[in-house]
Enzyme design. Structure first.
Site, PDB file in Angstrom:
ATOM      1  N   LYS A  56      40.776  12.246  50.028  1.00  0.00           N
ATOM      2  CA  LYS A  56      41.282  11.027  49.312  1.00  0.00           C
ATOM      3  C   LYS A  56      41.498  10.045  50.065  1.00  0.00           C
ATOM      4  O   LYS A  56      41.852   8.700  49.757  1.00  0.00           O
ATOM      5  CB  LYS A  56      42.930  11.479  48.664  1.00  0.00           C
ATOM      6  CG  LYS A  56      42.713  12.323  47.707  1.00  0.00           C
ATOM      7  CD  LYS A  56      42.287  11.979  46.494  1.00  0.00           C
ATOM      8  CE  LYS A  56      42.610  13.060  45.219  1.00  0.00           C
ATOM      9  NZ  LYS A  56      42.178  12.100  43.890  1.00  0.00           N
ATOM     10  N   SER A  82      50.094  13.923  42.586  1.00  0.00           N
ATOM     11  CA  SER A  82      50.770  15.295  42.989  1.00  0.00           C
ATOM     12  C   SER A  82      50.919  15.504  44.434  1.00  0.00           C
ATOM     13  O   SER A  82      51.454  16.493  45.064  1.00  0.00           O
ATOM     14  CB  SER A  82      50.177  16.388  42.325  1.00  0.00           C
ATOM     15  OG  SER A  82      48.692  16.171  42.922  1.00  0.00           O
TER      16      SER A  82
END
Length: 332
Positions: A56, A82
């Site tokens: 990410k 999350s």
């Protein structure tokens, strides 16, 4: 306009130039034991060793850098996550001198929330539903004047994730297929765009937890998921979102294989344990899903010409006090 038409390999190569000095070129691991057991040559791309512990970082840094270099950069960024995208955005914002707020569901792993705080972001807790996450995120954006950077449904995020595919092909040009654990679809979209341009015969496969039903949607050519969006019950918290994104969906529908690898929690644990025990790599359950697909009978039955298979170890942010094969500690 479809997502497919808005993102090209040139966007991915520009992203690569934009972020390369700040992210790792992650290593590729092999295991002769694994190859002998499962009948192909496997290459494990270790994004668990990436900045912030997951792939990410690539998409978040690309998106934040584009914002920072724009005509009117925001004072901050906000997202819902999350964990891994939240960590990545917090890190990227700090790298580029912006404030950051992260909306996280109240059942997020503490190890991920602690890391987000460690990068200097504010955490806003919400109910554990996709709708609550989005509503809270947009409220924070309005109140603070922060720009929303979504976890997957954004061209700059997808282009950043696509650098992973370009990099993997530079390292292992003989790849015939790549197995990609998938949540909203940013990573698999970016990899598929890179693959189509750089090696058009490379097959990109989605790996999902049971219940995501991507194969049914791909074969029908339409979104069949029930609304509102929901999370699946799976130990792989990083890939528990049932639906693919609206920007990522048309890319995936066009470029990704219709055969999808669905894996159970037990299979995910088996894959995760192999990484820990035999490869000496700390991975999270979403990475274990990719290994589980590599172990699967479905792959074993596929064309033997798919000789060289890449597996994305997408992240390593797991709570080592709560590894899934240990009993949950009793509350005192």
């Amino acid at each position: 306009m479809s997502g497919r038409l808005t993102i090209t390999v040139n966007d991915i190569l520009k992203a690569k130039n934009r972020i390369h000095s700040c992210v790792h070129t992650t290593p590729v691991f092999t295991s002769s034991t694994f190859d002998e057991s499962y009948g192909r040559k496997f290459y494990f791309k270790a994004e668990n060793l990436q900045k912030t512990g997951s792939f990410k970082a690539r998409g978040a840094l690309n998106a934040v850098t584009v914002l920072k270099e724009g005509e009117s950069p925001p004072k901050g960024v906000v997202t819902h996550s999350s964990g891994n995208h939240g960590q990545a955005l917090a890190w990227a914002a700090r790298m580029r001198g912006l404030q950051c707020a992260v909306v996280a569901p109240n059942n997020s792993p503490n190890v991920k929330l602690d890391a987000i705080r460690g990068y200097g972001a504010d955490i806003v807790i919400c109910d554990p539903t996709p709708t609550s996450r989005q509503e809270t995120c947009h409220r924070i954006g309005r109140e603070r004047g922060f720009h929303f950077v979504p976890p997957y449904d954004h061209p700059d995020v997808i282009a950043g994730q696509g650098t992973l595919g370009a990099e993997f092909l530079e390292q292992i040009p003989e790849l015939d297929a790549i197995l990609v654990p998938t949540s909203g679809g940013g990573m698999v979209s970016g990899i598929a765009i890179a693959a189509q341009a750089l090696k058009p015969d490379l097959k990109v496969f989605i790996v999902e937890p049971n219940g995501k039903d991507v194969e049914k949607c791909l074969r029908a050519g339409e979104r069949l998921w029930p609304n509102p969006p929901r999370f699946l019950e799976t130990i792989a918290d990083g890939i528990r979102l049932q639906q693919l994104g609206h920007v990522t969906w048309p890319i995936i529908r066009e470029l990704v294989q219709k055969d999808v690898f669905s894996v159970t929690d037990d299979e995910i644990m088996k894959g995760m344990r192999f990484a820990f025990e035999r490869m000496k790599l700390v991975v999270e359950a979403a990475s274990g899903a990719g290994i589980a697909a590599a172990m699967s009978e479905r792959l074993r039955q596929m064309d033997a010409a798919l000789r060289h298979v890449g597996v994305i170890l997408c992240g390593g942010n797991t709570d080592i006090d709560r590894l899934p094969w240990y009993p949950t500690p009793a509350h005192s």
